[in-house]
Design an enzyme around this catalytic site. Structure first.
Site, PDB file in Angstrom:
ATOM      1  N   TYR A  25      16.707  -6.896   9.199  1.00  0.00           N
ATOM      2  CA  TYR A  25      15.268  -6.723   8.953  1.00  0.00           C
ATOM      3  C   TYR A  25      14.591  -8.087   8.835  1.00  0.00           C
ATOM      4  CZ  TYR A  25      11.052  -5.853   6.109  1.00  0.00           C
ATOM      5  OH  TYR A  25       9.776  -5.839   5.612  1.00  0.00           O
ATOM      6  N   SER A 107       4.139  -9.258  -1.747  1.00  0.00           N
ATOM      7  CA  SER A 107       3.688  -8.334  -0.696  1.00  0.00           C
ATOM      8  C   SER A 107       3.281  -6.988  -1.281  1.00  0.00           C
ATOM      9  CB  SER A 107       4.844  -8.128   0.291  1.00  0.00           C
ATOM     10  OG  SER A 107       4.634  -6.979   1.082  1.00  0.00           O
ATOM     11  N   GLN A 128      -0.633 -10.225  -1.847  1.00  0.00           N
ATOM     12  CA  GLN A 128      -0.960  -9.941  -0.438  1.00  0.00           C
ATOM     13  C   GLN A 128      -1.297  -8.470  -0.288  1.00  0.00           C
ATOM     14  OE1 GLN A 128       1.679  -8.212   1.758  1.00  0.00           O
ATOM     15  NE2 GLN A 128      -0.030  -7.849   3.164  1.00  0.00           N
ATOM     16  N   TYR A 130      -2.293  -5.231   2.164  1.00  0.00           N
ATOM     17  CA  TYR A 130      -2.452  -4.552   3.450  1.00  0.00           C
ATOM     18  C   TYR A 130      -3.571  -3.542   3.267  1.00  0.00           C
ATOM     19  CZ  TYR A 130       1.860  -6.201   5.738  1.00  0.00           C
ATOM     20  OH  TYR A 130       2.826  -6.947   6.346  1.00  0.00           O
ATOM     21  N   THR A 156      -3.803  -9.637   4.757  1.00  0.00           N
ATOM     22  CA  THR A 156      -3.105  -9.736   6.044  1.00  0.00           C
ATOM     23  C   THR A 156      -3.825  -8.902   7.093  1.00  0.00           C
ATOM     24  OG1 THR A 156      -1.014 -10.154   4.945  1.00  0.00           O
ATOM     25  CG2 THR A 156      -0.887  -9.357   7.212  1.00  0.00           C
ATOM     26  N   ARG A 165      10.479  -3.431  16.052  1.00  0.00           N
ATOM     27  CA  ARG A 165      11.690  -4.253  15.948  1.00  0.00           C
ATOM     28  C   ARG A 165      12.871  -3.324  16.225  1.00  0.00           C
ATOM     29  NH1 ARG A 165       8.607  -5.907  11.555  1.00  0.00           N
ATOM     30  NH2 ARG A 165       9.815  -4.500  10.246  1.00  0.00           N
ATOM     31  N   LYS A 252      -4.851 -13.967   6.369  1.00  0.00           N
ATOM     32  CA  LYS A 252      -3.545 -14.248   6.974  1.00  0.00           C
ATOM     33  C   LYS A 252      -3.390 -13.547   8.321  1.00  0.00           C
ATOM     34  CE  LYS A 252       1.392 -13.950   5.840  1.00  0.00           C
ATOM     35  NZ  LYS A 252       1.990 -12.950   6.724  1.00  0.00           N
ATOM     36  N   HIS A 276       2.964 -13.748  12.088  1.00  0.00           N
ATOM     37  CA  HIS A 276       3.792 -12.857  11.269  1.00  0.00           C
ATOM     38  C   HIS A 276       5.284 -13.126  11.515  1.00  0.00           C
ATOM     39  CE1 HIS A 276       2.771  -9.245   8.712  1.00  0.00           C
ATOM     40  NE2 HIS A 276       4.073  -9.159   8.705  1.00  0.00           N
ATOM     41  N   ARG A 279       6.890 -11.179  14.440  1.00  0.00           N
ATOM     42  CA  ARG A 279       7.239  -9.765  14.216  1.00  0.00           C
ATOM     43  C   ARG A 279       6.187  -8.809  14.747  1.00  0.00           C
ATOM     44  NH1 ARG A 279      11.189  -9.642  10.196  1.00  0.00           N
ATOM     45  NH2 ARG A 279      10.598  -7.764   9.099  1.00  0.00           N
TER      46      ARG A 279
HETATM   47  C1  LIG Z   1      11.444  -9.640   6.443  1.00  0.00           C
HETATM   48  C2  LIG Z   1       9.979  -9.990   6.513  1.00  0.00           C
HETATM   49  C3  LIG Z   1       9.049  -9.168   5.899  1.00  0.00           C
HETATM   50  C4  LIG Z   1       7.697  -9.522   5.916  1.00  0.00           C
HETATM   51  N1  LIG Z   1       6.790  -8.751   5.241  1.00  0.00           N
HETATM   52  C5  LIG Z   1       5.500  -9.146   5.165  1.00  0.00           C
HETATM   53  C6  LIG Z   1       4.576  -8.448   4.354  1.00  0.00           C
HETATM   54  O1  LIG Z   1       4.920  -7.474   3.690  1.00  0.00           O
HETATM   55  N2  LIG Z   1       3.296  -8.865   4.355  1.00  0.00           N
HETATM   56  C7  LIG Z   1       2.874  -9.952   5.081  1.00  0.00           C
HETATM   57  O2  LIG Z   1       1.697 -10.302   5.058  1.00  0.00           O
HETATM   58  N3  LIG Z   1       3.744 -10.649   5.833  1.00  0.00           N
HETATM   59  C8  LIG Z   1       5.040 -10.294   5.877  1.00  0.00           C
HETATM   60  N4  LIG Z   1       5.923 -11.030   6.603  1.00  0.00           N
HETATM   61  C9  LIG Z   1       5.470 -12.238   7.303  1.00  0.00           C
HETATM   62  C10 LIG Z   1       5.578 -13.471   6.377  1.00  0.00           C
HETATM   63  O3  LIG Z   1       4.598 -13.428   5.376  1.00  0.00           O
HETATM   64  C11 LIG Z   1       5.376 -14.767   7.168  1.00  0.00           C
HETATM   65  O4  LIG Z   1       4.203 -14.689   7.919  1.00  0.00           O
HETATM   66  C12 LIG Z   1       6.558 -15.071   8.081  1.00  0.00           C
HETATM   67  O5  LIG Z   1       7.788 -14.774   7.458  1.00  0.00           O
HETATM   68  C13 LIG Z   1       6.547 -16.532   8.470  1.00  0.00           C
HETATM   69  O6  LIG Z   1       7.565 -16.807   9.377  1.00  0.00           O
HETATM   70  P1  LIG Z   1       8.978 -17.449   8.966  1.00  0.00           P
HETATM   71  O7  LIG Z   1       9.776 -16.328   8.386  1.00  0.00           O
HETATM   72  O8  LIG Z   1       9.493 -17.929  10.255  1.00  0.00           O
HETATM   73  O9  LIG Z   1       8.724 -18.542   7.931  1.00  0.00           O
HETATM   74  C14 LIG Z   1       7.289 -10.690   6.596  1.00  0.00           C
HETATM   75  C15 LIG Z   1       8.241 -11.508   7.213  1.00  0.00           C
HETATM   76  C16 LIG Z   1       9.579 -11.176   7.168  1.00  0.00           C
HETATM   77  C17 LIG Z   1      10.583 -12.107   7.818  1.00  0.00           C
END
Ligand SMILES: Cc1cc2nc3c(=O)[nH]c(=O)nc-3n(C[C@H](O)[C@H](O)[C@H](O)COP(=O)(O)O)c2cc1C
Length: 387
Positions: A25, A107, A128, A130, A156, A165, A252, A276, A279
């Site tokens: 994940y 989050s 954060q 949503y 976000t 994914r 964001k 993100h 993702r």
């Molecule tokens: C496993 C995972 C879960 C994430 N969940 C959220 C989330 O709940 N809310 C959000 O705004 N971003 C989420 N993100 C994005 C992160 O806030 C961030 O933008 C991202 O991890 C940055 O990239 P990096 O992992 O390469 O540092 C998530 C990222 C990952 C890897």
């Protein structure tokens, strides 16, 4: 205690010590994962300019992010289900951030609740949000964040609909994991993870269960989240949330100059240039390649932060040199958490701080405020020649 020298060491331990579905994940991007991969490989294309015979005593990495003092310009990004990487994961990460003098962002899709974090930390954290269709839930989340003393709301904007994914579908990702034979076997070979998880009461989405109407158990939670992200989110709705919150607002998921200008004119205290972590929109350019044009577009109208792809202090330095006022890390600290709990997050932050400090010195700089393009060698086509 293993010798940890870099974030990759923590990643290897994270993989070994965490059930596959949660490691996957974390360590995946959407669809072909092109954007996910390029977020990190594009940092490597930027090269650093070495300077010698410069007095390097008295170096400082401290700065501010939305007016808050930070020991280095790095905040912990919001990461959903952090409490599944390790029991009580969000509390552990928030504590490590507090010890390091850095902001932690919780989050909406966390396992530990806003109240859990407030109870176990004293530094104000960021929340954060949503945007859901259920305005009652949004308003009450804002109210709970205010009550908990959150110092900024991170809204976000890039996940109103979910990029696919593949691994999550194949692994049947859920929190807590379903008790199928493969999942049980996977947990049995990670006894530390399993015992810690058995010992905590925090095993599902505690910001949502009990706070959203009609969500009491897990099966209704699944249908609730699938149905609830508001696909009609627009600037009018963002304005409603801004007014409702009334405090510092960070937007964001900005990856486009026009969106960035709009966010700055709108009065955001900061924007986060982010895809993100690769993702969402697979095929988008990496955040680091999009950063320079966004910095040019907004000037000093708002603070610009960057995330997606940061795995080292050198990466932080490069983002600052290209004009970011601050950065956020996601996977880099999650690898620390999955590897060694709170101690692992502290280790990840220490690794990044030392790398930033030493690299600054080798670039002939004493303070993060003085970093700039003069520290970089930028390939001519770095920003791309796209129509
Ligand atoms: C496993 C995972 C879960 C994430 N969940 C959220 C989330 O709940 N809310 C959000 O705004 N971003 C989420 N993100 C994005 C992160 O806030 C961030 O933008 C991202 O991890 C940055 O990239 P990096 O992992 O390469 O540092 C998530 C990222 C990952 C890897």
């Amino acid at each position: 205690m293993p010798v940890i020298t870099c974030i990759d060491d923590l990643k290897r331990l994270h993989k070994r010590r965490t059930p596959k579905m949660f490691f996957d994940y974390c360590e995946s991007g959407s669809y072909t994962e092109q954007t996910f991969r390029e977020n990190t490989t594009d940092f490597q294309k930027l090269r650093l300019r070495q300077k010698v015979a410069v007095d390097m005593l008295g170096r400082r990495t401290d700065s501010t992010m939305v007016g808050e003092a930070v020991s280095m310009p790095v905040a912990l990004a919001p990461v959903g289900m952090t409490g599944m990487q390790r029991a009580d994961g969000e509390i552990k990460a928030a504590r490590a951030a507090e010890k390091a003098g850095l902001p932690f962002t919780l989050s909406t899709m966390s396992i530990c609740s806003i109240e859990d974090i407030a109870e176990h930390t004293s530094r104000p954290f960021w929340f954060q949000l949503y945007v859901m269709k259920d305005e009652g839930f949004v308003d009450s989340a804002i109210e709970r964040a205010r009550k908990a003393g959150c110092s900024a709301l991170v809204l976000t904007l890039d996940l109103q609909i979910l990029g696919q994914r593949h691994k999550d579908l194949k692994n049947g990702l859920s929190a807590p994991p379903r008790l199928t034979l493969p999942n049980i076997l996977d947990m049995m070979i990670r006894p530390r993870w399993s015992l810690e998880m058995l010992a905590t009461k925090r095993r599902t989405f505690r910001n949502i269960v009990g706070h959203a109407k009609g969500v009491g158990d897990l099966s209704s939670l699944m249908s609730w989240t699938n149905e609830q992200f508001d696909p009609q989110l627009d600037w009018t709705k963002i304005a409603r949330i801004r007014d409702q919150w009334g405090g510092k607002l960070i937007l964001k998921g900005i990856l486009d100059e026009e969106d960035a200008k709009r966010a700055a004119d709108f009065g955001a205290d900061a924007i986060i240039v982010s895809n993100h972590g690769g993702r969402q929109l697979d095929g988008a350019l990496s955040s680091i390649r999009m950063l320079p044009r966004i910095v040019r577009a907004v000037g000093d109208k708002t603070e610009v932060f960057l995330d997606s792809g940061i795995r080292s202090g050198q990466d932080v330095l490069k983002a600052l040199a290209l004009g970011a006022k601050g950065t956020m890390i996601g996977r880099a600290y999650i690898h620390g958490l999955g590897a060694m709990g709170e101690e692992g997050v502290s280790k990840a932050l220490e690794v990044i701080r030392k790398e930033l400090d030493i690299t600054m010195a080798l670039c002939g700089e004493k303070s993060v405020q003085n970093l700039g393009r003069h520290n970089l060698m930028i390939p001519k086509d770095f920003e791309g020649d796209y129509l």
